[in-house]
Design a protein around this motif. Structure first.
Motif, PDB file in Angstrom:
ATOM      1  N   PRO A  19      43.886  37.841  60.816  1.00 59.14           N
ATOM      2  CA  PRO A  19      44.179  36.412  60.618  1.00 59.14           C
ATOM      3  C   PRO A  19      42.895  35.624  60.363  1.00 59.14           C
ATOM      4  N   LEU A  20      43.002  34.511  59.660  1.00 67.14           N
ATOM      5  CA  LEU A  20      41.818  33.708  59.341  1.00 67.14           C
ATOM      6  C   LEU A  20      41.122  33.209  60.598  1.00 67.14           C
ATOM      7  N   GLU A  21      41.871  33.031  61.669  1.00 63.63           N
ATOM      8  CA  GLU A  21      41.260  32.599  62.924  1.00 63.63           C
ATOM      9  C   GLU A  21      40.206  33.596  63.402  1.00 63.63           C
ATOM     10  N   TYR A  22      40.419  34.867  63.111  1.00 62.65           N
ATOM     11  CA  TYR A  22      39.460  35.905  63.515  1.00 62.65           C
ATOM     12  C   TYR A  22      38.098  35.668  62.855  1.00 62.65           C
ATOM     13  N   TYR A  23      38.095  35.358  61.561  1.00 64.32           N
ATOM     14  CA  TYR A  23      36.841  35.187  60.829  1.00 64.32           C
ATOM     15  C   TYR A  23      36.137  33.899  61.249  1.00 64.32           C
ATOM     16  N   LEU A  24      36.932  32.900  61.637  1.00 65.03           N
ATOM     17  CA  LEU A  24      36.350  31.672  62.172  1.00 65.03           C
ATOM     18  C   LEU A  24      35.620  31.971  63.479  1.00 65.03           C
ATOM     19  N   MET A  93      36.395  17.530  52.256  1.00 67.94           N
ATOM     20  CA  MET A  93      37.265  17.456  53.431  1.00 67.94           C
ATOM     21  C   MET A  93      36.455  17.585  54.715  1.00 67.94           C
ATOM     22  N   SER A  94      35.495  18.535  54.738  1.00 66.78           N
ATOM     23  CA  SER A  94      34.690  18.750  55.939  1.00 66.78           C
ATOM     24  C   SER A  94      33.854  17.533  56.290  1.00 66.78           C
ATOM     25  N   ALA A  95      33.401  16.809  55.267  1.00 69.47           N
ATOM     26  CA  ALA A  95      32.585  15.624  55.509  1.00 69.47           C
ATOM     27  C   ALA A  95      33.427  14.486  56.086  1.00 69.47           C
ATOM     28  N   LYS A  96      34.651  14.328  55.583  1.00 69.87           N
ATOM     29  CA  LYS A  96      35.500  13.229  56.037  1.00 69.87           C
ATOM     30  C   LYS A  96      36.233  13.556  57.341  1.00 69.87           C
ATOM     31  N   HIS A  97      36.672  14.808  57.462  1.00 67.41           N
ATOM     32  CA  HIS A  97      37.443  15.212  58.629  1.00 67.41           C
ATOM     33  C   HIS A  97      36.897  16.537  59.162  1.00 67.41           C
ATOM     34  N   PRO A  98      35.739  16.539  59.795  1.00 69.46           N
ATOM     35  CA  PRO A  98      35.117  17.786  60.252  1.00 69.46           C
ATOM     36  C   PRO A  98      36.003  18.597  61.188  1.00 69.46           C
ATOM     37  N   GLU A  99      36.894  17.927  61.912  1.00 72.89           N
ATOM     38  CA  GLU A  99      37.757  18.663  62.842  1.00 72.89           C
ATOM     39  C   GLU A  99      38.735  19.580  62.097  1.00 72.89           C
ATOM     40  N   ARG A 100      39.066  19.219  60.859  1.00 74.84           N
ATOM     41  CA  ARG A 100      40.027  20.023  60.099  1.00 74.84           C
ATOM     42  C   ARG A 100      39.400  21.318  59.566  1.00 74.84           C
ATOM     43  N   ALA A 101      38.080  21.358  59.500  1.00 75.23           N
ATOM     44  CA  ALA A 101      37.396  22.549  58.988  1.00 75.23           C
ATOM     45  C   ALA A 101      37.651  23.771  59.859  1.00 75.23           C
ATOM     46  N   ASN A 102      38.103  23.543  61.092  1.00 71.90           N
ATOM     47  CA  ASN A 102      38.392  24.651  61.998  1.00 71.90           C
ATOM     48  C   ASN A 102      39.891  24.820  62.271  1.00 71.90           C
ATOM     49  N   ASP A 103      40.687  24.039  61.564  1.00 73.07           N
ATOM     50  CA  ASP A 103      42.139  24.109  61.730  1.00 73.07           C
ATOM     51  C   ASP A 103      42.697  25.007  60.622  1.00 73.07           C
ATOM     52  N   VAL A 104      42.766  26.303  60.908  1.00 75.40           N
ATOM     53  CA  VAL A 104      43.114  27.284  59.886  1.00 75.40           C
ATOM     54  C   VAL A 104      44.482  27.017  59.268  1.00 75.40           C
ATOM     55  N   TYR A 262      35.285  51.204  46.246  1.00 69.91           N
ATOM     56  CA  TYR A 262      35.943  50.412  47.275  1.00 69.91           C
ATOM     57  C   TYR A 262      35.396  50.763  48.655  1.00 69.91           C
ATOM     58  N   TYR A 263      35.666  49.856  49.586  1.00 70.41           N
ATOM     59  CA  TYR A 263      35.248  50.022  50.982  1.00 70.41           C
ATOM     60  C   TYR A 263      36.330  49.421  51.862  1.00 70.41           C
ATOM     61  N   ALA A 264      36.602  50.079  52.989  1.00 71.92           N
ATOM     62  CA  ALA A 264      37.620  49.569  53.915  1.00 71.92           C
ATOM     63  C   ALA A 264      37.167  49.775  55.348  1.00 71.92           C
ATOM     64  N   ASP A 265      37.387  48.773  56.179  1.00 74.17           N
ATOM     65  CA  ASP A 265      37.202  48.907  57.626  1.00 74.17           C
ATOM     66  C   ASP A 265      38.320  48.138  58.305  1.00 74.17           C
ATOM     67  N   GLU A 266      38.158  47.813  59.579  1.00 77.02           N
ATOM     68  CA  GLU A 266      39.242  47.141  60.297  1.00 77.02           C
ATOM     69  C   GLU A 266      39.354  45.660  59.944  1.00 77.02           C
ATOM     70  N   GLU A 267      38.348  45.118  59.234  1.00 84.14           N
ATOM     71  CA  GLU A 267      38.348  43.695  58.897  1.00 84.14           C
ATOM     72  C   GLU A 267      38.729  43.415  57.451  1.00 84.14           C
ATOM     73  N   VAL A 268      38.255  44.262  56.521  1.00 82.70           N
ATOM     74  CA  VAL A 268      38.428  43.970  55.096  1.00 82.70           C
ATOM     75  C   VAL A 268      38.689  45.253  54.313  1.00 82.70           C
ATOM     76  N   VAL A 269      39.277  45.051  53.138  1.00 84.38           N
ATOM     77  CA  VAL A 269      39.286  46.063  52.085  1.00 84.38           C
ATOM     78  C   VAL A 269      38.741  45.370  50.849  1.00 84.38           C
ATOM     79  N   VAL A 270      37.725  45.966  50.228  1.00 85.25           N
ATOM     80  CA  VAL A 270      37.114  45.332  49.062  1.00 85.25           C
ATOM     81  C   VAL A 270      36.957  46.370  47.964  1.00 85.25           C
ATOM     82  N   ALA A 271      36.947  45.893  46.724  1.00 88.50           N
ATOM     83  CA  ALA A 271      36.731  46.767  45.572  1.00 88.50           C
ATOM     84  C   ALA A 271      35.876  46.025  44.559  1.00 88.50           C
ATOM     85  N   ALA A 272      35.110  46.785  43.781  1.00 92.22           N
ATOM     86  CA  ALA A 272      34.225  46.183  42.780  1.00 92.22           C
ATOM     87  C   ALA A 272      33.911  47.210  41.706  1.00 92.22           C
TER      88      ALA A 272
END
Length: 633
Positions: A19-24, A93-104, A262-272
């Motif tokens: 979930p995005l909360e994890y990366y935050l 958005m972060s400049a006007k409402h900094p509290e929202r920057a952490n509201d996933v 590609y690379y995969a772990d418990e957080e991401v899967v990426v390819a390039a």
């Protein structure tokens, strides 16, 4: 290389598994996926500067919210432009409402590019318009999330006309004949069929229509969709796709022509498209980054399952050697070593070209991408110098002949920077006429290094394709130093045949090696070979691609590689040039020794890995004889 040769293209895919909360919490930002995609695309800017684009899919939004976001740009600096547009609303958005920057959850609902799945693309358009609508990722929208398809790729198909007609046979009315649209509609057709089959199945089981969509999302057979879609594809490709509900895939052609990692772990899967991109962006070791196998597809399901499965029977691997010689970034450990090997392999030909005269030869390179091959060549020359020193010292008494010993120990290659490029023309000049007018002023030369009329100047280049820039600019620039001889050494063999898998080399008449062979045929009164090859090519023009033979090889058959190289030097010699001019090329044998795992050499040998290659070279030669300037694919 000193010429403008375009290459299509670069891809980058990022799938967040938590979930995005994890990366935050872990990284201090809910924009982790966007940031990583930005970094991966910047690290692949060498693969495309005509345009860039990215798309994002948000998971599990309530109906009525936009779940696919996309930005594309064909500006002078497309990557910067794409991410400037993406970040600007977030910063505001972060400049006007900094509290929202952490509201996933608020971010996912109200701000674009705050999702879990990202796909980026960099374009070098090998042909066609460079309008926004031609840029990837392409999207096939549908009100059913499981039918929405986002696609981006590094590919050219040789049989677009055949695939286009197949779409018509399916009852479709495609409005474009480009391979991108054709491939998208082909996948889309079988994606629709799979959806319809599952819909009817779940309907018969008594499920409510509202409950059918999530069941379809879990049950889609991505592998079978791609198996059916790709049966008749002929070309080189690395294609990445995303489905609206969250599944994703990356597929590589059965011959492994185009690269994918590609690379995969418990957080991401990426390819390039390139391995170092992943290593740098995620700080992982080379061993943890996997090469996607030819004929395989990496499937990333919405629930996080990751599989690498065969979708087409792999053919003999013919990975593109040009990727290693020039296009891919030299920071890959294998590529760096291979390019050095290419330079080292040139040492015997270099010594012959300078008549074994170390004392009166200066070694350099042009352009900067040739630096790795240059290092390999110099290392080889140093080893040769050591052998010469040992042999000479064995003939003297070092204690009694100190001056002679000093003279022997001084034997070494003379290395200097001769031509320095201070502007990257490829970022803004695409017209040959404009490029030729300016390139002479882009390269600064180092004066005072060459002793006029005494020293040879040997310069290594990645490859020599058309020779236009060499003749009109580079050789003239080097001649200002008044060397006795100018020697251009190509780390690649002679490019004799068109490419049709993603590199902008479609017209055989553009190649200096081909023009040299034609001139040699005329010089030796063998023009009948040209007519014979034309008649043979014309006779098979309407045969199935599988039956077409590459008779163009017969144009080169009467001559040795050295004869063609000598004629190339003659053709590239500018009027009024005072120094002598020699051109030397890598041999096919040394190419394979230096790059043993990437044997795709059709540019040099005419041995195409797919039947469509013979079809392209056949048409390219016919068009040359008939005076047509059209592309052969």
């Amino acid at each position: 290389m000193s010429e403008l040769i375009k290459h299509e293209c670069g891809i980058a895919l990022v799938r967040l598994l938590k979930p995005l909360e994890y990366y935050l919490a872990e990284y201090g930002t809910p924009f982790y996926g966007l940031n990583k995609l930005h970094l991966m695309m910047q690290k692949q800017h060498n693969r495309g500067q005509d345009g860039a684009g990215m798309a994002c899919i948000k998971f599990d939004l309530e109906p009525g919210n936009k779940y696919i976001n996309r930005i594309r740009s064909n500006s002078v600096s497309p990557i910067q432009d794409v991410f400037k547009k993406a970040y600007k609303p977030l910063f505001k958005m972060s400049a006007k409402h900094p509290e929202r920057a952490n509201d996933v959850q608020w971010l996912k609902k109200h701000m674009e590019f705050t999702g879990e799945l990202f796909l980026g693309h960099l374009r070098y358009g090998t042909f066609g318009a460079n309008k926004i609508e031609n840029l990837h990722p392409m999207i096939r929208f549908n009100n059913w999330m499981t039918k929405s398809l986002v696609l981006a790729g590094n590919f050219n198909m040789t049989n677009v006309d055949e695939l286009f007609n197949l779409l018509i046979d399916l009852g479709q009315y495609p409005v474009e004949t480009s391979d991108t649209v054709t491939i998208m509609e082909k996948i889309g057709n079988f994606l629709d069929q799979e959806n319809e089959k599952l819909y009817q199945q779940f309907k018969e089981e008594g499920l409510d229509k509202r409950d059918i969509s999530p069941r379809i999302a879990k049950s889609l057979d991505i592998l079978q969709i791609l198996i059916k879609s790709s049966q008749l594809w002929d070309g080189g490709f690395a294609i990445a796709g995303m489905l609206g509900h969250g599944d994703a895939f990356v597929m590589r052609d059965p011959s492994g022509i185009r690269p994918a990692f590609y690379y995969a772990d418990e957080e991401v899967v990426v390819a390039a498209s390139e391995r170092p991109v992943i290593q740098t962006s995620f700080n992982v070791s080379e061993d943890n980054v996997k090469e996607l196998k030819p004929g395989y597809v990496l499937i990333i399901r919405k629930d996080g399952r990751v599989t690498e499965l065969e979708y087409r029977k792999p053919l003999e691997k013919k990975a593109c050697s040009f990727e290693r010689i020039y296009f891919s970034r030299g920071t890959d450990s294998d590529i760096y070593r291979e390019r050095k090997n290419l330079g080292r392999a040139l040492v015997p030909a270099v010594m012959e070209a300078i008549d074994n005269d170390f004392l009166n030869t200066v070694f350099s390179y042009i352009p900067n991408t040739a630096s790795s091959a240059f290092r390999g060549m110099i290392n080889g020359l140093h080893d040769l110098c050591d052998e010469i020193k040992r042999e000479k010292i064995s003939r003297i008494d070092p204690l009694k002949e100190a001056e002679k010993l000093k003279e022997i120990l001084a034997i070494r290659p003379r290395v200097d920077n001769i031509a320095v490029k201070d502007i990257k023309l490829r970022t803004f000049i695409t017209q040959d006429s404009q490029r030729d007018d300016l390139v002479g002023h882009v390269y600064d030369i180092t004066y005072g290094v060459i002793r006029p009329g005494i020293d040879n100047l040997l310069v290594i280049d990645d490859s020599i394709v058309r020779g236009t820039t060499l003749k009109q600019s580079i050789i003239r620039i080097l001649a200002r130093l008044e060397p006795k001889n100018i020697i251009i050494a190509s780390s690649a063999p002679q490019i004799r045949y068109p490419d049709c898998y993603g590199i902008d080399m479609a017209r055989i008449g553009d190649f200096i090696a081909f023009r040299a062979a034609i001139e040699l045929l005329k010089d030796s009164a063998q023009q009948h070979i040209m007519n014979e090859v034309y008649n043979k090519s014309k006779a098979q023009q309407h045969l199935p691609k599988e039956e077409i033979v590459n008779y163009v090889k017969e144009i080169y058959k009467p001559f040795s590689a050295q004869q063609i190289s000598d004629k190339i030097a003659e053709l590239l010699r500018p009027a009024g040039l005072k120094p002598g001019l020699k051109i030397i090329y890598q041999s096919i044998e040394d190419l394979h020794s230096a790059i043993p795992d990437h044997t795709g050499d059709w540019y040099f040998t005419g041995n195409y890995p797919t039947p469509g290659g013979n079809k392209v070279v056949n048409l390219s030669y016919i068009q040359f004889i008939e005076g047509s300037n059209k592309r052969a694919y």
